[in-house]
Write a protein that holds these residues in place. Structure first.
Motif, PDB file in Angstrom:
ATOM      1  N   VAL A 153       0.829  -1.245   0.048  1.00  0.00           N
ATOM      2  CA  VAL A 153       0.010   0.091  -0.006  1.00  0.00           C
ATOM      3  C   VAL A 153       1.047   1.403   0.052  1.00  0.00           C
ATOM      4  CG1 VAL A 153      -1.442   1.200   1.367  1.00  0.00           C
ATOM      5  CG2 VAL A 153      -2.076  -1.271   0.968  1.00  0.00           C
ATOM      6  N   ILE A 154       1.756   1.351   0.661  1.00  0.00           N
ATOM      7  CA  ILE A 154       2.808   2.422   0.881  1.00  0.00           C
ATOM      8  C   ILE A 154       3.541   2.548  -0.325  1.00  0.00           C
ATOM      9  CG2 ILE A 154       4.954   3.340   1.856  1.00  0.00           C
ATOM     10  CD1 ILE A 154       3.862   2.184   4.591  1.00  0.00           C
ATOM     11  N   VAL A 155       4.047   1.673  -0.817  1.00  0.00           N
ATOM     12  CA  VAL A 155       4.783   1.678  -2.178  1.00  0.00           C
ATOM     13  C   VAL A 155       3.819   2.078  -3.384  1.00  0.00           C
ATOM     14  CG1 VAL A 155       6.027   0.445  -3.975  1.00  0.00           C
ATOM     15  CG2 VAL A 155       6.626   0.208  -1.340  1.00  0.00           C
ATOM     16  N   GLY A 156       2.622   1.618  -3.169  1.00  0.00           N
ATOM     17  CA  GLY A 156       1.560   1.985  -4.232  1.00  0.00           C
ATOM     18  C   GLY A 156       1.089   3.398  -4.291  1.00  0.00           C
ATOM     19  N   ILE A 157       1.115   3.868  -3.019  1.00  0.00           N
ATOM     20  CA  ILE A 157       0.725   5.338  -2.921  1.00  0.00           C
ATOM     21  C   ILE A 157       1.935   6.313  -3.302  1.00  0.00           C
ATOM     22  CG2 ILE A 157       0.392   7.008  -1.146  1.00  0.00           C
ATOM     23  CD1 ILE A 157      -1.290   5.073   0.352  1.00  0.00           C
ATOM     24  N   TYR A 158       3.177   5.656  -2.956  1.00  0.00           N
ATOM     25  CA  TYR A 158       4.355   6.513  -3.422  1.00  0.00           C
ATOM     26  C   TYR A 158       4.276   6.642  -4.862  1.00  0.00           C
ATOM     27  CZ  TYR A 158       9.210   7.396  -4.496  1.00  0.00           C
ATOM     28  OH  TYR A 158      10.532   8.115  -5.015  1.00  0.00           O
ATOM     29  N   LEU A 159       4.435   5.569  -5.783  1.00  0.00           N
ATOM     30  CA  LEU A 159       4.245   5.294  -7.124  1.00  0.00           C
ATOM     31  C   LEU A 159       3.103   6.237  -7.728  1.00  0.00           C
ATOM     32  CD1 LEU A 159       5.059   1.529  -7.854  1.00  0.00           C
ATOM     33  CD2 LEU A 159       6.636   3.492  -7.894  1.00  0.00           C
ATOM     34  N   GLY A 160       1.905   6.371  -7.021  1.00  0.00           N
ATOM     35  CA  GLY A 160       0.827   7.196  -7.510  1.00  0.00           C
ATOM     36  C   GLY A 160       1.187   8.539  -7.451  1.00  0.00           C
ATOM     37  N   ILE A 161       1.843   9.090  -6.541  1.00  0.00           N
ATOM     38  CA  ILE A 161       2.329  10.475  -6.278  1.00  0.00           C
ATOM     39  C   ILE A 161       3.493  10.763  -7.201  1.00  0.00           C
ATOM     40  CG2 ILE A 161       3.619  12.043  -4.631  1.00  0.00           C
ATOM     41  CD1 ILE A 161       1.924  10.493  -2.350  1.00  0.00           C
ATOM     42  N   VAL A 162       4.414   9.809  -7.560  1.00  0.00           N
ATOM     43  CA  VAL A 162       5.400  10.314  -8.355  1.00  0.00           C
ATOM     44  C   VAL A 162       4.895  10.300  -9.961  1.00  0.00           C
ATOM     45  CG1 VAL A 162       7.623   9.234  -9.670  1.00  0.00           C
ATOM     46  CG2 VAL A 162       7.185   9.310  -7.012  1.00  0.00           C
ATOM     47  N   TYR A 163       3.772   9.236 -10.258  1.00  0.00           N
ATOM     48  CA  TYR A 163       3.307   9.320 -11.581  1.00  0.00           C
ATOM     49  C   TYR A 163       2.437  10.577 -11.622  1.00  0.00           C
ATOM     50  CZ  TYR A 163       0.427   8.038 -15.636  1.00  0.00           C
ATOM     51  OH  TYR A 163      -0.134   8.140 -16.755  1.00  0.00           O
ATOM     52  N   ALA A 164       1.829  11.067 -10.799  1.00  0.00           N
ATOM     53  CA  ALA A 164       0.841  12.275 -10.896  1.00  0.00           C
ATOM     54  C   ALA A 164       1.757  13.361 -10.854  1.00  0.00           C
ATOM     55  CB  ALA A 164      -0.206  12.447  -9.551  1.00  0.00           C
TER      56      ALA A 164
ATOM     57  N   GLN B 197       5.455  16.014 -19.265  1.00  0.00           N
ATOM     58  CA  GLN B 197       4.556  15.253 -18.575  1.00  0.00           C
ATOM     59  C   GLN B 197       5.261  13.957 -18.508  1.00  0.00           C
ATOM     60  OE1 GLN B 197       1.148  15.026 -21.216  1.00  0.00           O
ATOM     61  NE2 GLN B 197       0.443  16.990 -20.293  1.00  0.00           N
ATOM     62  N   GLY B 198       6.262  13.748 -18.016  1.00  0.00           N
ATOM     63  CA  GLY B 198       7.165  12.610 -17.650  1.00  0.00           C
ATOM     64  C   GLY B 198       7.719  11.868 -18.901  1.00  0.00           C
ATOM     65  N   ASN B 199       7.667  12.473 -19.953  1.00  0.00           N
ATOM     66  CA  ASN B 199       7.972  11.795 -21.146  1.00  0.00           C
ATOM     67  C   ASN B 199       9.323  12.501 -21.586  1.00  0.00           C
ATOM     68  OD1 ASN B 199       5.858   9.951 -21.195  1.00  0.00           O
ATOM     69  ND2 ASN B 199       4.431  11.625 -22.031  1.00  0.00           N
ATOM     70  N   ALA B 200      10.107  11.839 -22.725  1.00  0.00           N
ATOM     71  CA  ALA B 200      11.016  12.563 -23.160  1.00  0.00           C
ATOM     72  C   ALA B 200      10.653  13.746 -24.003  1.00  0.00           C
ATOM     73  CB  ALA B 200      11.806  11.355 -24.336  1.00  0.00           C
ATOM     74  N   GLU B 201      11.592  14.770 -24.139  1.00  0.00           N
ATOM     75  CA  GLU B 201      11.315  15.771 -24.872  1.00  0.00           C
ATOM     76  C   GLU B 201      11.757  15.600 -26.263  1.00  0.00           C
ATOM     77  OE1 GLU B 201      12.218  20.497 -25.038  1.00  0.00           O
ATOM     78  OE2 GLU B 201      12.960  19.513 -23.401  1.00  0.00           O
ATOM     79  N   ILE B 202      10.913  15.165 -27.331  1.00  0.00           N
ATOM     80  CA  ILE B 202      11.524  15.031 -28.730  1.00  0.00           C
ATOM     81  C   ILE B 202      11.560  16.247 -29.385  1.00  0.00           C
ATOM     82  CG2 ILE B 202      10.763  13.415 -30.675  1.00  0.00           C
ATOM     83  CD1 ILE B 202       9.605  11.491 -28.751  1.00  0.00           C
ATOM     84  N   ILE B 203      12.522  16.397 -30.098  1.00  0.00           N
ATOM     85  CA  ILE B 203      12.592  17.399 -31.301  1.00  0.00           C
ATOM     86  C   ILE B 203      12.878  16.827 -32.654  1.00  0.00           C
ATOM     87  CG2 ILE B 203      13.846  19.516 -31.789  1.00  0.00           C
ATOM     88  CD1 ILE B 203      14.807  19.716 -29.060  1.00  0.00           C
ATOM     89  N   ASN B 204      11.955  17.317 -33.520  1.00  0.00           N
ATOM     90  CA  ASN B 204      11.978  16.942 -35.212  1.00  0.00           C
ATOM     91  C   ASN B 204      12.524  18.121 -35.709  1.00  0.00           C
ATOM     92  OD1 ASN B 204      10.753  14.246 -34.947  1.00  0.00           O
ATOM     93  ND2 ASN B 204       8.788  15.305 -34.601  1.00  0.00           N
ATOM     94  N   PHE B 205      13.600  17.856 -36.428  1.00  0.00           N
ATOM     95  CA  PHE B 205      14.252  18.770 -37.224  1.00  0.00           C
ATOM     96  C   PHE B 205      14.880  18.153 -38.440  1.00  0.00           C
ATOM     97  CE2 PHE B 205      18.316  21.407 -37.832  1.00  0.00           C
ATOM     98  CZ  PHE B 205      17.657  22.679 -38.114  1.00  0.00           C
ATOM     99  N   LYS B 206      14.790  18.748 -39.551  1.00  0.00           N
ATOM    100  CA  LYS B 206      15.116  18.398 -40.571  1.00  0.00           C
ATOM    101  C   LYS B 206      14.874  16.684 -41.092  1.00  0.00           C
ATOM    102  CE  LYS B 206      18.705  21.752 -41.676  1.00  0.00           C
ATOM    103  NZ  LYS B 206      20.058  22.027 -41.953  1.00  0.00           N
ATOM    104  N   GLY B 207      13.736  16.541 -40.523  1.00  0.00           N
ATOM    105  CA  GLY B 207      13.253  15.215 -40.778  1.00  0.00           C
ATOM    106  C   GLY B 207      14.005  13.960 -39.769  1.00  0.00           C
ATOM    107  N   GLN B 208      14.462  14.452 -38.864  1.00  0.00           N
ATOM    108  CA  GLN B 208      15.107  13.483 -37.920  1.00  0.00           C
ATOM    109  C   GLN B 208      14.492  13.876 -36.673  1.00  0.00           C
ATOM    110  OE1 GLN B 208      19.696  14.384 -38.681  1.00  0.00           O
ATOM    111  NE2 GLN B 208      19.528  11.963 -38.635  1.00  0.00           N
TER     112      GLN B 208
END
Length: 182
Positions: free
Chosen positions: A17-28, A36-47
């Motif tokens: 329960v404690i670990v589940g609550i902790y993971l929920g807090i980190v995710y939120a 939003q916790g994802n990689a910052e993707i940059i598209n430049f010149k088709g790459q």
């Protein structure tokens, strides 16, 4: 024995329960971040480029980032594990200093920013200090035939400030902005 099994089962449930609550807090919490916790993707010149992973820029026409202990391989993130008193590590850093000064001859007597000659703990740090970028201005200006003042302004525009840490410049974003200069 029954007492131990019952106690262990209760402890396991409480910890789940404690670990589940902790993971929920980190995710939120991650969803509040700009990416939003994802990689910052940059598209430049088709790459596609990942702005939060260090890139290897070797051309004299670009600003260079931190050296990587893992050759910029995100699958094998790691530091060198050698301390500042390790002779082999000191030789590696000295070689990097010599190479940096050779590539930036106008800066022979200037203080070398530490992040330009030492790898980060992950080996994938995408950022350098503004001082690290300013150190490279004359080389890039000469190789691109752009004024130093214009490059210094570009660095200032690309500098990210934070209330929690030092200012930083993302090398990938800086070099993309450099390619877009007219």
């Amino acid at each position: 024995m029954k007492n131990h099994i019952l106690s262990a089962s209760r402890l396991t449930l409480v910890m789940l329960v404690i670990v589940g609550i902790y993971l929920g807090i980190v995710y939120a919490g991650s969803k509040v971040l700009p990416t939003q916790g994802n990689a910052e993707i940059i598209n430049f010149k088709g790459q596609k480029f990942y702005a939060n992973i260090g890139q290897n820029f070797t051309s004299s026409k670009y600003f260079h980032g931190r050296p990587s202990a893992v050759d910029y391989n995100a699958a094998g993130s790691a530091g060198s594990n050698k301390g500042p008193s390790n002779e082999e590590y000191l030789q590696t850093v000295q070689k990097r200093i010599d190479t940096l000064k050779m590539m930036n001859p106008e800066m022979q007597n200037a203080k070398v920013p530490v992040e330009l000659v030492t790898a980060s703990g992950s080996g994938l740090d995408p950022d350098i200090s503004p001082e690290g970028a300013f150190y490279q201005v004359k080389r890039v200006a000469k190789n691109r035939n752009i004024s130093s003042e214009k490059l210094e302004q570009l660095i200032k525009n690309q500098t990210e400030t934070s209330i929690f840490g030092p200012s930083k410049v993302n090398v990938l974003k800086l070099n993309i902005a450099l390619d877009q200069l007219k």
